[in-house]
Design a protein around this motif. Structure first.
Motif, PDB file in Angstrom:
ATOM      1  N   ALA A 262       0.821  -1.217   0.000  1.00 31.22           N
ATOM      2  CA  ALA A 262       0.000   0.000   0.000  1.00 31.22           C
ATOM      3  C   ALA A 262       0.853   1.265   0.000  1.00 31.22           C
ATOM      4  CB  ALA A 262      -0.931   0.000   1.206  1.00 31.22           C
ATOM      5  N   SER A 263       2.133   1.127  -0.298  1.00 37.16           N
ATOM      6  CA  SER A 263       3.047   2.265  -0.232  1.00 37.16           C
ATOM      7  C   SER A 263       2.586   3.446  -1.099  1.00 37.16           C
ATOM      8  CB  SER A 263       4.454   1.822  -0.658  1.00 37.16           C
ATOM      9  OG  SER A 263       5.340   2.899  -0.704  1.00 37.16           O
ATOM     10  N   ARG A 264       2.059   3.147  -2.284  1.00 40.83           N
ATOM     11  CA  ARG A 264       1.603   4.229  -3.161  1.00 40.83           C
ATOM     12  C   ARG A 264       0.466   5.023  -2.516  1.00 40.83           C
ATOM     13  NH1 ARG A 264       1.446   6.449  -8.128  1.00 40.83           N
ATOM     14  NH2 ARG A 264      -0.570   6.831  -9.115  1.00 40.83           N
ATOM     15  N   ARG A 265      -0.414   4.339  -1.809  1.00 40.17           N
ATOM     16  CA  ARG A 265      -1.505   5.037  -1.130  1.00 40.17           C
ATOM     17  C   ARG A 265      -0.962   5.943  -0.028  1.00 40.17           C
ATOM     18  NH1 ARG A 265      -4.223  -0.102  -0.680  1.00 40.17           N
ATOM     19  NH2 ARG A 265      -4.542   0.241   1.561  1.00 40.17           N
ATOM     20  N   TRP A 266       0.045   5.482   0.677  1.00 40.74           N
ATOM     21  CA  TRP A 266       0.702   6.296   1.712  1.00 40.74           C
ATOM     22  C   TRP A 266       1.245   7.582   1.093  1.00 40.74           C
ATOM     23  CZ3 TRP A 266       1.232   6.447   6.892  1.00 40.74           C
ATOM     24  CH2 TRP A 266       2.377   6.993   7.484  1.00 40.74           C
ATOM     25  N   ASP A 267       1.858   7.442  -0.074  1.00 37.10           N
ATOM     26  CA  ASP A 267       2.464   8.602  -0.739  1.00 37.10           C
ATOM     27  C   ASP A 267       1.423   9.561  -1.307  1.00 37.10           C
ATOM     28  OD1 ASP A 267       5.018   7.664  -0.197  1.00 37.10           O
ATOM     29  OD2 ASP A 267       5.205   6.618  -2.108  1.00 37.10           O
ATOM     30  N   ILE A 268       0.232   9.055  -1.615  1.00 39.17           N
ATOM     31  CA  ILE A 268      -0.819   9.895  -2.189  1.00 39.17           C
ATOM     32  C   ILE A 268      -1.721  10.488  -1.114  1.00 39.17           C
ATOM     33  CG2 ILE A 268      -2.932   9.861  -3.594  1.00 39.17           C
ATOM     34  CD1 ILE A 268      -1.557   7.774  -5.378  1.00 39.17           C
ATOM     35  N   GLN A 269      -2.166   9.642  -0.191  1.00 36.88           N
ATOM     36  CA  GLN A 269      -3.240  10.070   0.696  1.00 36.88           C
ATOM     37  C   GLN A 269      -2.798  11.060   1.771  1.00 36.88           C
ATOM     38  OE1 GLN A 269      -4.663   6.075   1.515  1.00 36.88           O
ATOM     39  NE2 GLN A 269      -6.473   6.419   0.260  1.00 36.88           N
ATOM     40  N   LEU A 270      -1.593  10.922   2.304  1.00 33.71           N
ATOM     41  CA  LEU A 270      -1.165  11.894   3.311  1.00 33.71           C
ATOM     42  C   LEU A 270      -1.043  13.299   2.723  1.00 33.71           C
ATOM     43  CD1 LEU A 270      -0.629   9.226   4.894  1.00 33.71           C
ATOM     44  CD2 LEU A 270       1.294  10.410   5.957  1.00 33.71           C
ATOM     45  N   PRO A 271      -0.365  13.469   1.577  1.00 30.31           N
ATOM     46  CA  PRO A 271      -0.339  14.810   0.980  1.00 30.31           C
ATOM     47  C   PRO A 271      -1.729  15.303   0.576  1.00 30.31           C
ATOM     48  CG  PRO A 271       1.447  13.482   0.101  1.00 30.31           C
ATOM     49  CD  PRO A 271       0.569  12.558   0.885  1.00 30.31           C
ATOM     50  N   ALA A 272      -2.592  14.396   0.103  1.00 27.64           N
ATOM     51  CA  ALA A 272      -3.943  14.807  -0.291  1.00 27.64           C
ATOM     52  C   ALA A 272      -4.718  15.342   0.908  1.00 27.64           C
ATOM     53  CB  ALA A 272      -4.689  13.642  -0.923  1.00 27.64           C
ATOM     54  N   ARG A 273      -4.650  14.647   2.048  1.00 24.08           N
ATOM     55  CA  ARG A 273      -5.360  15.123   3.233  1.00 24.08           C
ATOM     56  C   ARG A 273      -4.799  16.454   3.721  1.00 24.08           C
ATOM     57  NH1 ARG A 273      -7.828  12.133   1.063  1.00 24.08           N
ATOM     58  NH2 ARG A 273      -8.239   9.953   1.522  1.00 24.08           N
ATOM     59  N   ALA A 274      -3.482  16.618   3.630  1.00 24.27           N
ATOM     60  CA  ALA A 274      -2.875  17.876   4.042  1.00 24.27           C
ATOM     61  C   ALA A 274      -3.326  19.019   3.142  1.00 24.27           C
ATOM     62  CB  ALA A 274      -1.349  17.747   4.024  1.00 24.27           C
ATOM     63  N   LEU A 275      -3.289  18.806   1.846  1.00 21.62           N
ATOM     64  CA  LEU A 275      -3.659  19.854   0.897  1.00 21.62           C
ATOM     65  C   LEU A 275      -5.146  20.174   0.968  1.00 21.62           C
ATOM     66  CD1 LEU A 275      -2.977  21.733  -1.459  1.00 21.62           C
ATOM     67  CD2 LEU A 275      -3.260  19.778  -3.000  1.00 21.62           C
ATOM     68  N   ASP A 276      -5.992  19.147   0.994  1.00 27.34           N
ATOM     69  CA  ASP A 276      -7.432  19.375   1.036  1.00 27.34           C
ATOM     70  C   ASP A 276      -7.850  20.236   2.218  1.00 27.34           C
ATOM     71  OD1 ASP A 276      -7.798  17.841  -1.198  1.00 27.34           O
ATOM     72  OD2 ASP A 276      -8.523  16.060  -0.133  1.00 27.34           O
ATOM     73  N   ASN A 277      -7.132  20.078   3.326  1.00 26.93           N
ATOM     74  CA  ASN A 277      -7.516  20.754   4.566  1.00 26.93           C
ATOM     75  C   ASN A 277      -6.535  21.834   4.991  1.00 26.93           C
ATOM     76  OD1 ASN A 277      -9.908  19.038   5.344  1.00 26.93           O
ATOM     77  ND2 ASN A 277      -8.336  17.450   5.131  1.00 26.93           N
ATOM     78  N   THR A 278      -5.554  22.129   4.129  1.00 25.18           N
ATOM     79  CA  THR A 278      -4.488  23.084   4.448  1.00 25.18           C
ATOM     80  C   THR A 278      -4.050  22.904   5.910  1.00 25.18           C
ATOM     81  OG1 THR A 278      -6.236  24.777   4.708  1.00 25.18           O
ATOM     82  CG2 THR A 278      -4.926  24.820   2.680  1.00 25.18           C
ATOM     83  N   ILE A 279      -3.460  21.742   6.155  1.00 21.92           N
ATOM     84  CA  ILE A 279      -3.097  21.352   7.513  1.00 21.92           C
ATOM     85  C   ILE A 279      -1.779  20.578   7.466  1.00 21.92           C
ATOM     86  CG2 ILE A 279      -4.237  19.076   7.514  1.00 21.92           C
ATOM     87  CD1 ILE A 279      -5.408  19.818  10.264  1.00 21.92           C
ATOM     88  N   PHE A 280      -1.023  20.595   8.550  1.00 24.23           N
ATOM     89  CA  PHE A 280       0.171  19.762   8.658  1.00 24.23           C
ATOM     90  C   PHE A 280      -0.239  18.329   8.996  1.00 24.23           C
ATOM     91  CE2 PHE A 280       2.110  23.917   9.481  1.00 24.23           C
ATOM     92  CZ  PHE A 280       3.270  23.841   8.724  1.00 24.23           C
ATOM     93  N   ILE A 281       0.441  17.360   8.386  1.00 25.07           N
ATOM     94  CA  ILE A 281       0.224  15.957   8.712  1.00 25.07           C
ATOM     95  C   ILE A 281       1.577  15.284   8.939  1.00 25.07           C
ATOM     96  CG2 ILE A 281      -0.468  13.710   7.768  1.00 25.07           C
ATOM     97  CD1 ILE A 281      -2.918  15.027   6.625  1.00 25.07           C
ATOM     98  N   LEU A 282       1.678  14.590  10.068  1.00 23.10           N
ATOM     99  CA  LEU A 282       2.879  13.819  10.391  1.00 23.10           C
ATOM    100  C   LEU A 282       2.497  12.347  10.412  1.00 23.10           C
ATOM    101  CD1 LEU A 282       5.881  13.801  11.289  1.00 23.10           C
ATOM    102  CD2 LEU A 282       5.047  13.887  13.663  1.00 23.10           C
TER     103      LEU A 282
END
Length: 270
Positions: free
Chosen positions: A177-197
Motif C-alpha cells: 500500500a506504499s503508493r496510497r501512503w504517498d498519495i493520501q497523506l499529501p492529499a489530506r494535508a492539501l485538502d484541509n491546508t493542515i500539517f500531517i505527520l
C-alpha cells in the motif's frame, strides 16, 4: 512561539516483545529528546502488529498500564509531548487499537481509539467511537488518526473544521500500500491546508517513509523505506494560516457539505 520541532520515531518492532520494543523506542527517542517538542511513535509499536488475538489479549494494557506510565515519565524528563499507539484492554476485556496523548509535564491529555479497522483487525479489536477530538497542546491544536482512518477524507476534514493545525497518523502501512501512503497523506494535508505527520513502522512488511507534509501538500521531510530512523523537523504553525489565505478551500467550503450536516465555523485566522 509558532515554531516547534516534531519527531517521528520509525522503528522495526520485535513481534510480541514489549520490553525490547519499549527499550529500543526510548533509545531512539533520546536521540532527539533535547530538541523535539513533540515525539510520535507508530501504531502498535510496543507489541508489533502481526500477532494473534490471543497474543494481543496477553500483551494489551489499560490506560494506567506500565508502558504508558513509562512514557509519561519520559515525557516529563524530556519536556516533550509524546503520542504513542498501544493495544488497549478496557475494564470489560475488550481490545482496541488506541493512542495516548501525553503532555510535556507527563499528564495524560486523552486517549483515542481507532474507529475504522482494516481487514483482520476486525477479528481482533473493537471499533472506537466515530469521534475525532482535538487536543490543545503547548505548541498546536493536534488531532490523531490511526493508520486506516487516514484513508477516508471525512475524519481529517472534521478535524480541520474543528480547528486542528496538525494531524498525526501512527501507522503500520504495508509495502503493498506504499503508493496510497504517498498519495493520501499529501492529499489530506492539501485538502484541509493542515500539517500531517505520518509515523510508520519499517520492516515486517511495512513501507517506512514516515513523513511530515505541509499544508500545501508538499513533503517537508521523509524517512527511509528500509531502516529505522528518527525524523526531526521544525513546524511553523503561522505558515498554515498563510496557506489557508493562499489556498482558500476552507474559506470557500460550504458547511452543509460537512459529514453529518453539522454546521461548523471555518477556522481561518488564529
Amino acid at each position: 512561539m509558532s515554531i516547534f520541532q516534531v519527531a517521528a520515531i520509525q522503528i522495526t518492532p520485535v513481534l510480541g516483545d514489549v520490553q525490547a520494543n519499549l527499550k529500543r523506542g526510548i533509545e531512539l527517542m533520546q536521540q532527539v529528546s533535547n530538541d523535539a517538542d513533540l515525539i510520535v511513535f507508530p501504531e502498535l509499536w510496543t507489541t508489533g502488529y502481526y500477532l494473534s488475538k490471543q497474543a494481543f489479549e496477553q500483551l494489551s494494557e489499560t490506560q494506567e498500564g506500565p508502558t504508558i506510565n513509562t512514557l509519561r515519565e519520559e515525557a516529563l524528563k524530556s519536556n516533550s509531548i509524546i503520542i504513542s499507539s498501544f493495544a488497549e484492554k478496557d475494564s470489560e476485556g475488550r481490545l482496541y487499537i488506541s493512542a495516548t496523548i501525553i503532555d510535556q509535564k507527563g499528564e495524560l491529555l486523552g486517549i483515542v481509539r481507532k474507529s475504522l479497522l482494516w481487514g483482520r483487525e476486525n477479528e481482533i479489536f473493537e471499533m472506537g467511537e466515530i469521534k475525532y477530538p482535538i487536543f490543545q497542546t503547548l505548541h498546536a491544536k493536534i488531532g490523531v488518526l490511526i493508520c486506516y482512518e487516514m484513508e477516508f477524507p471525512e475524519p481529517s476534514r472534521l478535524m480541520a473544521l474543528e480547528g486542528a493545525e496538525l494531524i498525526v497518523c501512527p501507522s503500520v502501512w504495508s509495502v503493498a500500500a506504499s503508493r496510497r501512503w504517498d498519495i493520501q497523506l499529501p492529499a489530506r494535508a492539501l485538502d484541509n491546508t493542515i500539517f500531517i505527520l505520518g509515523v510508520n513502522t519499517v520492516g515486517n512488511n511495512s513501507c517506512g517513509k514516515s513523513k511530515l507534509v505541509g499544508p500545501m501538500g508538499d513533503i517537508l521531510s521523509e524517512a527511509s523505506d528500509s531502516r529505522e530512523e528518527v525524523l526531526l523537523r521544525a513546524v511553523d504553525i503561522k505558515s498554515l494560516y498563510w496557506a489557508r489565505d493562499e489556498n482558500r478551500y476552507l474559506h470557500d467550503y460550504r458547511t452543509k457539505l460537512t459529514p453529518g450536516g453539522k454546521k461548523i465555523p471555518i477556522p481561518l485566522i488564529e
